[in-house]
Design a protein around this motif. Sequence first.
Motif, PDB file in Angstrom:
ATOM      1  N   SER A  29       0.768  -1.303   0.218  1.00 11.73           N
ATOM      2  CA  SER A  29      -0.060   0.012   0.072  1.00 11.73           C
ATOM      3  C   SER A  29       0.885   1.234  -0.123  1.00 11.73           C
ATOM      4  O   SER A  29       0.377   2.413   0.265  1.00 11.73           O
ATOM      5  N   TYR A 154      -0.410   2.478   7.115  1.00 11.45           N
ATOM      6  CA  TYR A 154      -1.472   1.844   7.670  1.00 11.45           C
ATOM      7  C   TYR A 154      -2.636   2.552   7.022  1.00 11.45           C
ATOM      8  O   TYR A 154      -4.053   1.927   6.540  1.00 11.45           O
ATOM      9  N   PHE A 157      -3.320   1.395   3.603  1.00 10.08           N
ATOM     10  CA  PHE A 157      -3.577  -0.034   3.337  1.00 10.08           C
ATOM     11  C   PHE A 157      -5.411   0.046   3.939  1.00 10.08           C
ATOM     12  O   PHE A 157      -5.985  -0.705   3.053  1.00 10.08           O
ATOM     13  N   THR A 161      -8.131  -1.080   1.273  1.00 11.15           N
ATOM     14  CA  THR A 161      -8.992  -2.214   1.443  1.00 11.15           C
ATOM     15  C   THR A 161     -10.438  -1.987   1.220  1.00 11.15           C
ATOM     16  O   THR A 161     -11.361  -2.565   0.866  1.00 11.15           O
ATOM     17  N   ASN A 192      -7.918  -5.182  10.516  1.00  9.17           N
ATOM     18  CA  ASN A 192      -6.647  -4.976  11.374  1.00  9.17           C
ATOM     19  C   ASN A 192      -5.892  -5.906  11.971  1.00  9.17           C
ATOM     20  O   ASN A 192      -4.780  -6.206  11.965  1.00  9.17           O
ATOM     21  N   TRP A 195      -3.733  -6.551   8.976  1.00  8.52           N
ATOM     22  CA  TRP A 195      -2.356  -5.580   8.957  1.00  8.52           C
ATOM     23  C   TRP A 195      -1.216  -5.915   9.768  1.00  8.52           C
ATOM     24  O   TRP A 195       0.000  -5.786   9.579  1.00  8.52           O
ATOM     25  N   GLU A 196      -1.744  -6.193  11.262  1.00  7.96           N
ATOM     26  CA  GLU A 196      -0.822  -6.358  12.312  1.00  7.96           C
ATOM     27  C   GLU A 196      -0.185  -7.772  12.091  1.00  7.96           C
ATOM     28  O   GLU A 196       0.991  -7.726  12.547  1.00  7.96           O
ATOM     29  N   ASP A 199       0.577  -7.760   7.094  1.00  2.00           N
ATOM     30  CA  ASP A 199       1.410  -6.826   6.379  1.00  2.00           C
ATOM     31  C   ASP A 199       2.375  -5.960   7.162  1.00  2.00           C
ATOM     32  O   ASP A 199       3.627  -5.768   6.884  1.00  2.00           O
ATOM     33  N   LEU A 200       2.142  -5.664   8.500  1.00  2.00           N
ATOM     34  CA  LEU A 200       3.101  -4.978   9.130  1.00  2.00           C
ATOM     35  C   LEU A 200       4.174  -5.886   9.711  1.00  2.00           C
ATOM     36  O   LEU A 200       5.540  -5.266   9.572  1.00  2.00           O
TER      37      LEU A 200
END
Length: 232
Positions: A29, A154, A157, A161, A192, A195-196, A199-200
């Motif tokens: 992203s 974030y 992202f 999404t 979330n 993401w956590e 991706d993060l």
Amino acid sequence: MRKVVDEVLKRYKAGWENFFVIALTGSVSVGKSTISQQLSDELKKSFPGVTTAIISVDSFIFSNEELKSRGIFSEKGFPKSYDLKALSAALFELKNGSNEIKIPVYSQAINNIAAGEFETIKKPKILIVEGVCAFRIDNYDLSVYVDADEKLIYQWFLKRTLSFIRNSKDDPNNFYYQFSKMPIPKIMPAINQTWEQTDLRNLTEFIEPMKKKADMVIHKTKGHRIDRIIVN
């Protein structure tokens, strides 16, 4: 972008008429595809006669079915989820005489490799290979890292999404359709979690450590605006 184009052309001309590969990476992203397309367009404008092409490393991610069989579906996007040997082999073909190659197609709509679909890449003078694993290929000539503050990434992202979900509401075959009939507060925990946990984690463990290998860092700020470019 002018500074990026000038640096690319300077290095390209140093090995005049050689097949030139740019590896471009950064977080999910962060805008890698957009930067790659802008760079491709500007190179063609700035140097008449130069040809460019873009390959996404997502074309070489293992299918969802293969990821599940390997027990690594939850790590989709991590280096182990890509067939990097196949990607390097495809680049080797272009570098060593093939005029074109066929590569798989990754579909965002189904969130998977599109079975039986292939894209033909004609050998350009400058090839941009973009994606989260781009620095892990063999034999690139210039490496570019697209950077931004984690909080901004974030936000981008999340916006992307939600856009995927919103645009899938009339397509039951779309991967995101299953979320499109749900209120946003209901789907936020899943977003979330992605993401956590994916991706993060991918950014901090596998992508960001590669920044030190970059020949050039493009830093972005609010609105995807480029605020500085560092040439190493």
